[in-house]
Design a protein around this motif. Structure first.
Motif, PDB file in Angstrom:
ATOM      1  N   GLU A  16      45.496  41.556  36.206  1.00  0.00           N
ATOM      2  CA  GLU A  16      45.959  41.002  34.944  1.00  0.00           C
ATOM      3  C   GLU A  16      44.868  40.222  34.209  1.00  0.00           C
ATOM      4  O   GLU A  16      45.155  39.532  33.245  1.00  0.00           O
ATOM      5  N   LEU A  17      43.622  40.321  34.636  1.00  0.00           N
ATOM      6  CA  LEU A  17      42.523  39.578  34.011  1.00  0.00           C
ATOM      7  C   LEU A  17      41.732  40.483  33.067  1.00  0.00           C
ATOM      8  O   LEU A  17      41.691  41.709  33.225  1.00  0.00           O
ATOM      9  N   GLU A  18      41.078  39.829  32.110  1.00  0.00           N
ATOM     10  CA  GLU A  18      40.174  40.531  31.206  1.00  0.00           C
ATOM     11  C   GLU A  18      38.953  41.003  32.000  1.00  0.00           C
ATOM     12  O   GLU A  18      38.587  40.398  33.019  1.00  0.00           O
ATOM     13  N   PRO A  19      38.282  42.069  31.568  1.00  0.00           N
ATOM     14  CA  PRO A  19      37.109  42.566  32.320  1.00  0.00           C
ATOM     15  C   PRO A  19      36.004  41.529  32.512  1.00  0.00           C
ATOM     16  O   PRO A  19      35.401  41.454  33.577  1.00  0.00           O
ATOM     17  N   VAL A  20      35.775  40.685  31.509  1.00  0.00           N
ATOM     18  CA  VAL A  20      34.726  39.658  31.647  1.00  0.00           C
ATOM     19  C   VAL A  20      35.113  38.649  32.720  1.00  0.00           C
ATOM     20  O   VAL A  20      34.284  38.238  33.544  1.00  0.00           O
ATOM     21  N   GLU A  21      36.393  38.264  32.722  1.00  0.00           N
ATOM     22  CA  GLU A  21      36.865  37.303  33.718  1.00  0.00           C
ATOM     23  C   GLU A  21      36.857  37.914  35.115  1.00  0.00           C
ATOM     24  O   GLU A  21      36.550  37.243  36.109  1.00  0.00           O
ATOM     25  N   ARG A  22      37.173  39.203  35.208  1.00  0.00           N
ATOM     26  CA  ARG A  22      37.125  39.899  36.515  1.00  0.00           C
ATOM     27  C   ARG A  22      35.701  39.884  37.070  1.00  0.00           C
ATOM     28  O   ARG A  22      35.491  39.643  38.254  1.00  0.00           O
ATOM     29  N   GLU A  23      34.727  40.166  36.235  1.00  0.00           N
ATOM     30  CA  GLU A  23      33.326  40.171  36.669  1.00  0.00           C
ATOM     31  C   GLU A  23      32.899  38.781  37.139  1.00  0.00           C
ATOM     32  O   GLU A  23      32.169  38.652  38.118  1.00  0.00           O
TER      33      GLU A  23
END
Length: 167
Positions: A16-23
């Motif tokens: 459920e996270l944005e790709p930037v936050e996942r990275e």
């Protein structure tokens, strides 16, 4: 170090996270053991990762995706890693035990052929002429006999000055 809260790890596990936050979370997992522990707990509490119904189809799809992403040079390099590792695992000639046995055998043959061993036995007989011809008592241990011969040979090698006598 700023730790990532457990709620965010739950969102990470549930995708459920944005790709930037996942990275950012993935980069943080590499350096923080506490967050890795929290992430593992969130994985255990979640329903788990979905497993494919048909493993053969899943493997085929993964290989197709691999083929799409890799160029032919990358694919060949990835497939030749294992044989290269096997080639490197072979022992060099100088470290192989057979080489060491062969060298020892050659040295032994050279010493036997040159008469070094015969000269050594003659020198010992010359140093202790009585013990070479006399029969040893049967009740004396063999190790003691060897020790006596060794001490006799060492005494003959040692200079007389070191033994305390005057020249």
């Amino acid at each position: 170090m700023n730790h990532i809260p457990v709620e965010q790890w739950k969102k990470y596990v549930e995708d459920e996270l944005e790709p930037v936050e996942r990275e950012r979370c993935e980069a943080h997992l590499i350096v923080c053991d506490l967050c890795l522990e929290q992430y593992m707990q969130c994985l255990e509490q979640s329903e788990g990762l979905p497993l494919p119904d048909d493993e053969a189809a899943f493997a085929a799809a993964a290989m197709n995706r691999f083929d799409e992403l890799c160029t032919s040079q990358e694919r060949n390099a990835a497939l030749t890693v294992l044989p290269a590792a096997r080639r490197d695992a072979r022992l060099p000639l100088l470290h192989h035990p057979f080489f060491h046995y062969a060298v020892a055998a050659v040295i032994t043959l050279i010493l036997m052929g040159s008469g070094v061993f015969q000269t050594i036995t003659q020198q010992i007989a010359h140093i202790e002429p009585d013990s070479a011809n006399a029969a040893e008592p049967a009740d004396e241990p063999f190790s003691k006999i060897i020790m006596n011969h060794t001490l006799g040979m060492l005494d003959s090698i040692q200079p007389k000055r070191e033994r305390g006598s005057t020249p």
